[in-house]
Design an enzyme around this catalytic site. Structure first.
Site, short mmCIF file in Angstrom:
data_model
loop_
_atom_site.label_atom_id
_atom_site.label_comp_id
_atom_site.label_asym_id
_atom_site.label_seq_id
_atom_site.Cartn_x
_atom_site.Cartn_y
_atom_site.Cartn_z
N ASN A 131 7.89 46.40 14.08
CA ASN A 131 6.64 46.93 14.63
C ASN A 131 6.88 47.03 16.14
O ASN A 131 6.93 46.00 16.83
CB ASN A 131 5.49 45.98 14.28
CG ASN A 131 4.13 46.52 14.67
OD1 ASN A 131 4.03 47.40 15.51
ND2 ASN A 131 3.09 45.96 14.08
N LYS A 168 7.48 43.61 18.00
CA LYS A 168 6.46 42.58 17.81
C LYS A 168 7.05 41.28 17.25
O LYS A 168 7.71 41.28 16.21
CB LYS A 168 5.38 43.12 16.86
CG LYS A 168 4.18 42.21 16.64
CD LYS A 168 3.14 42.96 15.80
CE LYS A 168 1.85 42.19 15.56
NZ LYS A 168 0.89 42.99 14.78
N CYS A 218 -0.64 43.56 19.56
CA CYS A 218 -1.75 43.06 18.76
C CYS A 218 -1.82 41.54 18.65
O CYS A 218 -2.24 40.88 19.58
CB CYS A 218 -1.75 43.71 17.37
SG CYS A 218 -3.33 43.39 16.54
N ASN A 231 -4.42 46.81 16.12
CA ASN A 231 -5.20 47.23 14.95
C ASN A 231 -5.82 45.95 14.42
O ASN A 231 -5.16 45.18 13.70
CB ASN A 231 -4.31 47.80 13.84
CG ASN A 231 -3.78 49.18 14.10
OD1 ASN A 231 -4.25 50.18 13.55
ND2 ASN A 231 -2.76 49.26 14.95
N GLU A 262 1.90 42.58 7.08
CA GLU A 262 2.91 42.79 8.14
C GLU A 262 4.18 41.99 7.87
O GLU A 262 5.28 42.44 8.18
CB GLU A 262 2.34 42.44 9.51
CG GLU A 262 1.35 43.47 10.00
CD GLU A 262 1.07 43.33 11.48
OE1 GLU A 262 1.99 43.43 12.30
OE2 GLU A 262 -0.11 43.10 11.82
N GLU A 268 -1.14 50.12 18.96
CA GLU A 268 -0.13 49.71 17.97
C GLU A 268 -0.09 50.72 16.82
O GLU A 268 -1.14 51.24 16.42
CB GLU A 268 -0.54 48.33 17.43
CG GLU A 268 0.30 47.81 16.27
CD GLU A 268 -0.31 46.56 15.61
OE1 GLU A 268 -1.56 46.46 15.51
OE2 GLU A 268 0.47 45.69 15.18
N1 CDT Z 1 -2.25 44.09 13.77
C1 CDT Z 1 -2.52 42.80 13.99
O1 CDT Z 1 -1.67 42.05 14.45
N2 CDT Z 1 -3.75 42.36 13.65
C2 CDT Z 1 -4.13 40.99 13.70
C3 CDT Z 1 -5.08 40.69 12.61
C4 CDT Z 1 -4.83 39.35 12.11
S1 CDT Z 1 -5.67 39.03 10.64
C5 CDT Z 1 -4.40 38.79 9.51
C6 CDT Z 1 -4.74 40.56 15.02
O2 CDT Z 1 -4.38 39.49 15.51
O3 CDT Z 1 -5.60 41.25 15.56
#
Ligand code: CDT
Length: 313
Positions: free
Chosen positions: A106, A123, A168, A193, A142, A46
């Site tokens: 995204n 996304k 993600c 990420n 985000e 991502e």
């Molecule tokens: N990038 C991404 O979607 N990261 C999320 C972190 C969530 S914490 C606010 C994940 O689900 O891995």
């Protein structure tokens, strides 16, 4: 046997000051490694071209704009497309997309082996918040910088297989895999990420966070009889650690390859798309076994609605 040798090209940290060109050079180095390993398809994370910028609270829209791509390919990424075409390797990677009419997503794209973009996903499940949150150890903005994706969960025919993408946080939602499963998906590609620490629960360990990542992807794979390839951007980005844990999961839910580091690292597995057939024609033969007359809430209700109050005696 319909074998696709897949490379999961985990990227280590990308600092705020790193240029797109420097990152693309790293992506091409992984691509060359993948070529040497016999890969047909390489999956990158991502927001692969930049640091994970949603951790930064930015008010100036011109400053925000620097993280977005206005076309794909563009000058910075064309060398990657050229290298992929020369290597005859299909690629998938994520980036921040600004559309011609100013929408921000995204996004992930998928190419064929000639580097033509044949699939785009935006996304849907955007985690985090849209305003500065003083309660968190660090920000996850985000919802500030992106709109929820508007393309659903398409599945494309590519390389004699049925392929889909998510990004993600999407990987934690069973609806995502099932939307693609209902289109016969055989390979789900996703990048992530994921911070190594929970901004709202400081004592949550990395081991638990990795387990939840594995659990989500292995369950999605098994319950839809599909391959799942999940690829991290990992490592310490300007003092903010992201976890690794990139994996390739088979249609039985077994992890067939796993990254060992939090740096640039290629994981490889020869994935037979025909291995999806058994699950899809037996226990998860949706056409024979699903009971949609009992699934109304899933498509019509977002949050929890509790049953009637406890009876008073
Ligand atoms: N990038 C991404 O979607 N990261 C999320 C972190 C969530 S914490 C606010 C994940 O689900 O891995």
């Amino acid at each position: 046997m319909r074998e696709i040798v897949i490379g999961g090209a985990q990227l280590g940290a990308i600092q705020k000051a790193d240029t797109r060109e420097a990152v693309v050079d790293r992506m091409i180095a992984l691509l060359q490694q993948a070529k040497g390993a016999g890969c047909d398809l390489v999956v990158y994370p991502e927001l692969a071209l930049t640091t994970f910028f949603p951790r930064w609270y930015i008010e100036d829209s011109a400053e925000v704009d620097q993280w977005f791509e206005h076309e794909m390919p563009n000058d910075a990424t064309r060398p990657l497309f050229d290298a992929a075409k020369a290597a005859n390797i299909a690629i998938s990677f994520g980036y921040a997309e600004c559309t011609p009419d100013g929408h921000h997503f995204n996004t992930s794209i998928l190419t064929d082996r000639e580097a033509n973009i044949i699939g785009k996903y935006r996304k849907v499940h955007l985690p985090g918040h849209s305003e500065y949150d003083t309660e968190r150890a660090f920000q996850h903005l985000e919802k500030r910088y992106f709109e929820p994706g508007d393309l659903g969960f398409p599945v494309w025919r590519n390389m004699d297989a049925l392929m889909g993408m998510c990004i993600c946080n999407d990987r934690r939602w069973p609806e995502v895999y099932r939307e693609m499963g209902l289109q016969g998906v055989e390979l789900v590609m996703l990048g992530y990420n994921t911070p190594s620490v929970n901004s709202q629960m400081s004592d949550e360990g990395l081991e638990k966070r990795l387990y939840h990542s594995d659990l989500s992807m292995t369950a999605g794979a098994y319950q839809n009889a599909t391959w799942v390839v999940g690829v991290a951007k990992a490592g310490d980005e300007d003092g903010h650690p992201l976890m690794g844990g990139s994996i390739i999961v088979d249609p039985n839910g077994y992890v067939m390859a796993r990254a060992e580091t939090e740096g640039d690292e290629l994981i490889v597995h020869a994935c037979d798309m025909d291995a999806c057939a058994f699950g899809k024609t037996t226990i998860f033969d949706f056409g024979r076994h699903r009971r949609i007359e009992h699934y109304q809430r899933i498509g019509t209700q977002t949050g929890v609605v509790l049953p009637d109050a406890w009876p008073t005696s």
